[in-house]
Design a protein around this motif. Structure first.
Motif, short mmCIF file in Angstrom:
data_model
loop_
_atom_site.label_atom_id
_atom_site.label_comp_id
_atom_site.label_asym_id
_atom_site.label_seq_id
_atom_site.Cartn_x
_atom_site.Cartn_y
_atom_site.Cartn_z
N PRO A 1 0.81 -1.19 0.61
CA PRO A 1 -0.09 0.17 0.16
C PRO A 1 1.08 0.91 0.08
N HIS A 2 2.02 1.25 0.68
CA HIS A 2 2.78 2.33 0.38
C HIS A 2 3.53 2.79 -1.29
N TYR A 3 3.68 1.35 -1.80
CA TYR A 3 3.67 2.34 -2.87
C TYR A 3 2.73 2.60 -4.12
N LEU A 4 1.76 1.79 -3.58
CA LEU A 4 0.40 2.36 -4.05
C LEU A 4 -0.14 4.12 -4.07
N ALA A 5 0.45 4.13 -2.85
CA ALA A 5 0.04 5.78 -2.19
C ALA A 5 0.20 6.84 -2.66
N HIS A 6 2.33 6.16 -3.41
CA HIS A 6 2.66 7.50 -4.37
C HIS A 6 2.67 6.66 -5.53
N GLU A 7 2.51 5.94 -5.90
CA GLU A 7 2.44 5.35 -7.14
C GLU A 7 1.08 5.86 -7.49
N TYR A 8 -0.20 6.25 -7.04
CA TYR A 8 -1.54 6.51 -7.62
C TYR A 8 -2.37 7.25 -6.87
N TYR A 9 -1.65 8.20 -5.99
CA TYR A 9 -2.87 8.96 -4.97
C TYR A 9 -2.34 9.53 -5.07
N ASN A 10 -0.87 10.58 -5.48
CA ASN A 10 -0.71 11.89 -5.83
C ASN A 10 -2.05 12.51 -6.75
N ALA A 11 -2.10 13.96 -6.60
CA ALA A 11 -2.22 15.12 -7.11
C ALA A 11 -2.65 15.61 -8.73
N ASN A 12 -1.10 14.71 -8.52
CA ASN A 12 -0.80 14.89 -9.55
C ASN A 12 0.04 13.62 -10.46
N TRP A 13 -0.75 13.38 -11.35
CA TRP A 13 -0.69 12.07 -12.03
C TRP A 13 -0.83 12.06 -13.50
N SER A 14 0.35 12.23 -14.61
CA SER A 14 -0.38 12.26 -15.75
C SER A 14 0.81 11.52 -16.58
N PRO A 15 0.22 10.52 -17.51
CA PRO A 15 1.02 9.56 -18.01
C PRO A 15 1.59 10.56 -19.94
N PHE A 16 2.35 10.15 -20.09
CA PHE A 16 3.21 10.86 -21.27
C PHE A 16 2.91 10.56 -22.53
N TYR A 17 2.61 11.16 -23.80
CA TYR A 17 3.74 10.41 -24.68
C TYR A 17 4.83 10.71 -24.81
N HIS A 18 5.64 9.50 -26.12
CA HIS A 18 7.03 9.76 -25.32
C HIS A 18 7.51 11.30 -26.00
N ALA A 19 7.02 11.56 -27.76
CA ALA A 19 7.18 12.48 -28.47
C ALA A 19 6.88 14.23 -27.82
N ASP A 20 5.95 14.25 -26.57
CA ASP A 20 5.86 15.31 -25.93
C ASP A 20 7.12 15.43 -24.87
N VAL A 21 7.00 14.51 -24.46
CA VAL A 21 8.59 14.75 -23.76
C VAL A 21 9.62 14.67 -24.23
#
Length: 510
Positions: free
Chosen positions: A220-240
């Motif tokens: 659950p500690h991992y899950l909290a940091h991985e999924y429960y941040n106010a900012n959670w953004s996946p990106f396309y490689h081209a944009d990065v």
């Protein structure tokens, strides 16, 4: 509950897991550059290395003790993380690493050394636009010409169905009562109830269903940091890639070595379509569509050009390699999004057979009797092919290995002294590779009594009888006495016949 408003939407009321990531090691990054045709930095020269968002600092300290010619700096704005990291560095006697409790904005105010390496694992996806801009400004100011950046992040299109799930979980946790762990568990339970009730999102989103099911297997500690941040953004490689191009960084390759081999990870018709695209960032994005990539580990450089073939061949000759796993565990097959990949043992096994005797440079491999039938081109193909299948890894030059052994021994002794609180893997430092080697719980217990197999077996049996320590095999918890005993015996055979000699080969133990 302590005030966590300073966290700016990031989970700060729970300690992050003490993970280790070999892709962050300088030696591995040099291997990626070599594979990309870029002349890597000289492994014998001093360098400066920053890890931004270092968490509890385990990777940072391990890499520092295993690469004493480097000056390491870990940065995190969570004071608990920095306290843990500083204590680990002190216990390990690591004098070439320091830790800063700073936000990215505060980091920009400091007059710091220019960097040869800057690494960020996952951070890019877990912070907001303002903080990403601060990261870019730090790289613009501090990364040397020719410097290397490792940047991993949640990726699209693979997480397109998972993003709504993350929003649901985070929103529910924000309204639920209880501490952070309770909120995580209740939100996951609510999402599962919503699925069972027939919510069409789940019916039409198999990737979200699979991700929700897999989450139940994680800390659950991992899950909290991985999924429960106010900012959670996946990106396309081209944009990065475009964002980094704005500060003069160009994409070199994937830190996941396998992902650099289109012939292994793409079906031929998909590889052909990706090759039709002239622009590299878009071509990489097309490959992500082909693989449905959900996480990327990118390596960028600042102005490091492609090396001329003669120079690259000279670097390759000097480059040293080692086994990445015991010889008995080396595989000639793997499964990717393109299907089953099978390599011919007669073309690839000679390299791992030679390295099972000792780490070697490419030039030494070319002279090894095991590789006598491989010409230079086939030997190169075999070395990188075995690296792609995680059988071979980069090694540091033999010069200085004895001095590195002293610093890694102190770190490993401190790591092994730490109390066993869970069944998570422990990583020890290798002076041969400059990176970490994983031990599972049972292997760790065997190692503590490796001089006496009978004593080691008895120690493991005693631990297995303690229900507080969950022993598992291939991710499945072992419940019965018979299951545990069979696994202990099986693992003992593997440890003493294969793993212990491998640890000695990498000088993790004497």
């Amino acid at each position: 509950m302590a005030d966590s408003s300073w966290g700016e939407g990031y989970v700060v009321d729970l300690d992050y897991t003490r993970g280790y990531f070999r892709e962050l090691s300088p030696g591995h990054l040099r291997l990626v550059l070599l594979l990309a045709g870029v002349e890597p930095p000289d492994a014998t020269q001093p360098f400066t290395y920053y890890e931004l968002g270092c968490g509890n600092g385990y990777s940072t300290v391990l890499h520092a003790v295993a690469n004493p010619q480097g000056r390491f700096c870990g940065v995190d704005f969570n004071p608990t993380h920095i306290h843990n990291a500083q204590r680990l560095a002190q216990d390990a006697g690591a004098g070439n690493v320091r830790f800063l409790e700073k936000s990215f904005a505060e980091l920009l105010e400091l007059d710091l050394e220019e960097a040869d390496y800057v690494v960020l694992h996952g951070v890019w996806s877990w912070v907001g636009d303002e903080h990403r801009a601060q990261v870019l400004e730090f790289l613009r100011r501090r990364l040397k010409p020719g410097g290397t950046v490792y940047l991993s992040y949640n990726a699209l299109p693979g997480l397109a169905q998972v993003a709504p799930l993350q929003r649901l979980l985070n929103a529910h946790a924000g309204l639920a009562a209880g501490d952070r762990i309770e909120k995580v568990r209740r939100s996951m339970d609510f999402a599962e109830r919503l699925r069972r009730a027939g919510a069409r999102f789940f019916a039409l989103s198999p990737a979200a269903v699979a991700r929700l099911a897999s989450m139940g297997k994680h800390d659950p500690h991992y899950l909290a940091h991985e999924y429960y941040n106010a900012n959670w953004s996946p990106f396309y490689h081209a944009d990065v890639a475009q964002a980094l191009a704005g500060i003069k960084l160009s994409y070199a390759g994937a830190a996941s070595v396998l992902d650099n081999f289109d012939q292994f990870t793409l079906k031929p018709e998909l590889a052909k379509l990706a090759a039709e695209v002239g622009e590299r960032a878009f071509a990489e994005t097309i490959k992500d569509y082909a693989r449905n990539q959900s996480f990327r580990r990118d390596v960028y450089t600042r102005g490091a050009p492609k090396a001329a073939p003669p120079a690259l061949e000279a670097v390759l000759d000097r480059s040293r390699f080692a086994l990445a796993r015991p010889r008995a565990s080396c595989r000639m097959q793997t499964t990717t999004s393109a299907g089953e990949v099978t390599l011919q043992p007669e073309a690839y096994a000679p390299v791992v057979d030679a390295l099972a005797r000792a780490p070697m440079t490419f030039a030494e491999l070319a002279r090894a009797p095991e590789c006598a039938r491989l010409d230079r081109g086939k030997l190169r193909q075999a070395v990188f092919g075995m690296a792609a299948l995680s059988n071979v890894q980069a090694a540091l030059p033999a010069a200085g290995e004895d001095a590195r052994r002293e610093s890694t021994a102190r770190f490993n002794a401190a790591a092994l002294r730490a109390p066993i609180t869970d069944a998570a893997d422990l990583y020890l430092a290798s002076p041969v590779t400059g990176a970490g080697v994983a031990l599972n719980l049972v292997d760790r217990l065997f190692l503590s009594a490796s001089h006496d197999r009978s004593a080691a077996l008895e120690r493991v049996r005693t631990a297995a009888a303690d229900d507080r320590l969950k022993i598992s095999k291939q991710g499945k918890a072992l419940a019965t006495v018979e299951e545990k005993e069979a696994y202990v015996q099986e693992r003992a055979d593997f440890f003493f016949a294969s793993l212990l000699p491998f640890l000695r080969l990498l000088r993790v133990v004497d």
